[in-house]
Motif scaffolding. Structure first.
Motif, PDB file in Angstrom:
ATOM      1  N   ARG A   1     -17.351   8.471  -4.239  1.00 14.33           N
ATOM      2  CA  ARG A   1     -16.571   8.410  -3.230  1.00 14.33           C
ATOM      3  C   ARG A   1     -14.922   9.115  -3.581  1.00 14.33           C
TER       4      ARG A   1
ATOM      5  N   TYR B   1     -11.681   9.528   2.081  1.00 12.89           N
ATOM      6  CA  TYR B   1     -11.853   8.261   3.171  1.00 12.89           C
ATOM      7  C   TYR B   1     -11.497   7.105   2.330  1.00 12.89           C
ATOM      8  N   ASN B   2     -10.612   7.137   1.471  1.00 16.25           N
ATOM      9  CA  ASN B   2     -10.093   5.953   0.528  1.00 16.25           C
ATOM     10  C   ASN B   2      -8.717   6.411   0.087  1.00 16.25           C
TER      11      ASN B   2
ATOM     12  N   ASN C   1       0.888  -1.174  -0.053  1.00 19.08           N
ATOM     13  CA  ASN C   1       0.023   0.039   0.017  1.00 19.08           C
ATOM     14  C   ASN C   1       0.773   1.362   0.008  1.00 19.08           C
TER      15      ASN C   1
ATOM     16  N   THR D   1       1.154   5.049   8.984  1.00 24.62           N
ATOM     17  CA  THR D   1      -0.021   5.133   9.797  1.00 24.62           C
ATOM     18  C   THR D   1      -0.058   4.037  10.777  1.00 24.62           C
TER      19      THR D   1
ATOM     20  N   GLY E   1      -7.587   9.576   4.177  1.00 23.48           N
ATOM     21  CA  GLY E   1      -7.885   7.924   4.362  1.00 23.48           C
ATOM     22  C   GLY E   1      -9.081   7.630   5.156  1.00 23.48           C
ATOM     23  N   GLY E   2      -8.992   8.314   5.826  1.00 27.40           N
ATOM     24  CA  GLY E   2     -10.333   8.326   7.090  1.00 27.40           C
ATOM     25  C   GLY E   2     -10.033   6.839   7.762  1.00 27.40           C
ATOM     26  N   GLY E   3      -9.055   6.433   7.979  1.00 22.28           N
ATOM     27  CA  GLY E   3      -8.864   5.237   8.629  1.00 22.28           C
ATOM     28  C   GLY E   3      -8.902   3.916   7.939  1.00 22.28           C
ATOM     29  N   ARG E   4      -9.235   4.160   6.692  1.00 16.42           N
ATOM     30  CA  ARG E   4      -9.511   3.218   5.815  1.00 16.42           C
ATOM     31  C   ARG E   4      -8.283   2.644   4.654  1.00 16.42           C
ATOM     32  N   VAL E   5      -7.176   3.538   4.887  1.00 19.66           N
ATOM     33  CA  VAL E   5      -6.093   3.483   4.099  1.00 19.66           C
ATOM     34  C   VAL E   5      -4.998   2.939   5.039  1.00 19.66           C
ATOM     35  N   PHE E   6      -4.540   1.603   4.998  1.00 20.77           N
ATOM     36  CA  PHE E   6      -3.592   1.158   5.926  1.00 20.77           C
ATOM     37  C   PHE E   6      -2.153   1.315   5.214  1.00 20.77           C
TER      38      PHE E   6
ATOM     39  N   LYS F   1      -3.489   9.836   6.467  1.00 16.67           N
ATOM     40  CA  LYS F   1      -4.434   9.635   7.600  1.00 16.67           C
ATOM     41  C   LYS F   1      -5.764  10.100   7.361  1.00 16.67           C
TER      42      LYS F   1
END
Lengths: 283, 349
Positions: A148, A151-152, A70, A241, A232-237, A229
């Motif tokens: 969208r 957050y991605n 990623n 992060t 990505g809204g916590g959905r991109v790892f 971070k």
């Protein structure tokens, strides 16, 4: 005055920087390395030890490799996008004879003056479900439901690209040294139309700048935290992060330390390959 | 080889006029020099012919075909830049072959023509080198080969020799001239160096402030300059103030005769080679003469220069080779044929 041998006096010039690096970078890195061999006790507290458990656990976990891919992918996409968008701009700034050239360059790098948190909120207002772009898409009837864009990975890539662009432009401007208008005129006089001149002369001659800018921005992208971070809204790892989460949220310091060193190794390997390749390309 | 015809070419930059209604015809296979001081518009003219600058007004024709608005890459001009402008990332061969690639010449023919062009400029076997591995003179030859290999409509040379040292420049002058003649290429050559213009071109156009002040053969321009500017820019000249008397002109009290005298205050121009040294009291029939004192005799390489102070001012004399120069401090006479002298209006300098 006592005469100091030249090599020694030159070395003295490097001393303050060397001391600073040893004090604030090398020493903590050694500490980090040591920490990664500690263990996490049942209560979650760090236990002094010397075991490879954390490393084995981390390297054996598929999630680590997913994070790595990623991170590399996002950095690749954002850096390349920043290059494609920044190159024409940098070329224009390099070439322009406008008396506002200085001002234009300052404007191009001005985003660096704004905190990345503030810029992220700007992007949220533009890219969000009720943001500017979706508003236009829906009002014009091009889309019936919001697309969208935050957050991605898309949002993270857009935000990261924008935050890299000033660095890219500065690096390109610094690297454009060999570009010479006369060479393009020579190309035209020999029968090459503008696009042929670009691919045969301008682009090859700006290759050192491109390689430099891409390298610099890739490193920045790999270590970027705030922008991916938040967008990505916590959905991109990502590695960055995850290190933060392990250190601050989960308080698994040994794992955070191991991940940090792992990131460093990945980046070093990548950069080694990159510079070997770019030497080959430029030869 | 096509002929080049420039009509009323004009280029303005804001309020300044760089080229001011310039007209010039270069015959097929002819070499013409644009000679002038820096800022006279000669390079601007050349760049307009090449299509690197858009002309403001006027027309450029190649064998009668109007190319004024054609982009540079379609004109097929061979341009040799002052800085050579070799592509640093390409080998010598790739540099020379660049224009052939753009013309879609096949590989075999391309390689053959590149090697012929390198032969022509005596750079056989250096095709694999990078430009930075060559000396200045060699780079100059590569630039020339690159321009010649495309069989240019017109060869354009922009101060092409000014970055070479003087020995090399002499050799390159001959070489370029020989090639130009052998291939009979229509050539337009920009230079501020009169020796270059004299030795390399059939005709010379002396430029002043964006216009052609005089055009003609080297001989014409040297022997018969039409203006003060041309007389001073091309070759050297003694300039002596003339005074109008009732029925003629006088130089420090002595009557002199000059053909075609303009109105107003005038100066006398005489070339150092055309001034003869005379014994102080020697009668000189048919010559205008002055007397003075030799203040300096210097050997300037292959010639001798004698400086004589006269009542009319300082005169430099270049006696023919083989004459014994006078002693410094000696009294002496100087004289010239009235037909060799010119009178031009004095400038308010």
């Amino acid at each position: 005055m006592t005469a100091i041998p030249k090599s020694r006096s030159l070395a003295l010039l490097a001393l303050p920087a060397a001391l600073l690096i040893v004090g604030v970078y090398a020493a903590p890195m050694v500490g980090l390395g040591r920490m990664s061999f500690n263990e996490t006790g049942p209560t979650g507290a760090m236990v002094n030890a010397f075991s490879f458990d954390i490393w084995a656990q981390m390297l054996g976990d598929d999630f680590t490799w997913e994070l790595t891919l990623n991170s590399l992918w996002l950095s690749f996409v954002a850096t390349t996008a920043a290059l494609v968008l920044g190159y024409p701009l940098a070329l224009f700034l390099f070439r322009t004879e406008s008396r506002f050239r200085g001002l234009l360059i300052v404007l191009a790098v001005a985003p660096m003056l704004v905190s990345s948190v503030v810029r992220v909120f700007g992007w949220l207002a533009i890219l969000g479900d009720r943001g500017f772009i979706n508003f236009l898409l829906m009002q014009s009837g091009l889309a019936s439901a919001p697309t969208r864009l935050v957050y991605n990975l898309t949002g993270a890539a857009i935000g990261l690209t924008e935050s890299l662009m000033p660095y890219m432009i500065l690096a390109l401007l610094a690297g454009f040294g060999r570009l010479d208008r006369t060479l393009e005129e020579a190309s035209a006089s020999l029968g090459a139309p503008a696009w042929r001149t670009f691919t045969r002369v301008t682009l090859p001659l700006s290759l050192p700048a491109i390689l430099l800018g891409w390298l610099l921005c890739f490193v920045l992208a790999m270590s970027a935290y705030v922008t991916p971070k938040l967008l990505g809204g916590g959905r991109v790892f990502l590695l960055a992060t995850e290190i933060y989460d392990q250190a601050i949220t989960t308080v698994n310091w040994p794992l955070a330390a191991a991940l940090a060193l792992f990131t460093l190794v990945v980046l070093t390997l990548f950069l080694g390959t990159y510079s070997a390749l770019s030497r080959k390309v430029q030869a | 080889m096509p002929s080049l015809s420039i009509q009323g070419l004009t280029k303005r930059y804001g309020a300044t006029v760089a080229v001011d209604g310039l007209s010039l015809d270069v015959g097929a296979g002819e070499a013409v020099a644009l000679l002038g001081p820096s800022g006279c518009g000669k390079t601007t003219t050349l760049r307009m012919v090449a299509g690197l600058i858009e002309p403001g007004d006027g027309s450029i024709r190649l064998d009668g075909v109007d190319i004024t608005r054609q982009p540079a890459y379609r004109r097929g001009m061979g341009y040799v830049f002052q800085s050579y402008a070799l592509f640093p990332h390409m080998s010598v061969s790739a540099n020379v072959g660049f224009g052939l690639d753009e013309r879609g010449v096949g590989r075999a023919e391309r390689d053959q023509r590149v090697s012929q062009a390198l032969d022509l400029v005596r750079l056989q076997g250096l095709g694999h080198r990078k430009p930075k591995e060559l000396s200045g003179g060699q780079q100059q030859r590569v630039a020339l080969a690159r321009a010649l290999v495309i069989k240019p409509a017109v060869l354009l040379l922009d101060e092409s020799l000014s970055n070479l040292d003087s020995k090399l420049r002499d050799a390159m002058r001959q070489e370029i001239r020989d090639i130009q003649r052998a291939l009979s290429i229509t050539t337009l050559f920009v230079t501020h160096d009169q020796i270059e213009a004299f030795t390399m071109c059939d005709r010379i156009a002396v430029m002043e402030k964006g216009r052609i002040a005089q055009i003609g053969s080297a001989r014409d321009i040297y022997d018969d300059p039409v203006s003060r500017f041309v007389a001073q820019f091309v070759g050297r000249a003694n300039v002596l103030p003339l005074t109008r008397t009732g029925d003629g002109l006088s130089l420090a009290g002595a009557p002199v005769s000059v053909s075609s005298v303009p109105t107003g205050d005038v100066d006398l121009f005489i070339r150092p080679q055309l001034v003869k040294l005379l014994a102080p009291s020697e009668p000189a029939s048919g010559l205008d003469r002055l007397t003075g004192k030799v203040t300096r005799v210097s050997f300037v390489g292959e010639r001798v220069e004698v400086v004589v102070d006269t009542a009319a001012g300082r005169i430099i004399v270049e006696p023919p080779a083989g004459t014994t120069p006078p002693d410094e401090g000696a009294d002496i006479g100087v004289g010239w044929r009235p037909a060799d002298a010119r009178a031009f209006r004095r400038e308010d300098a």
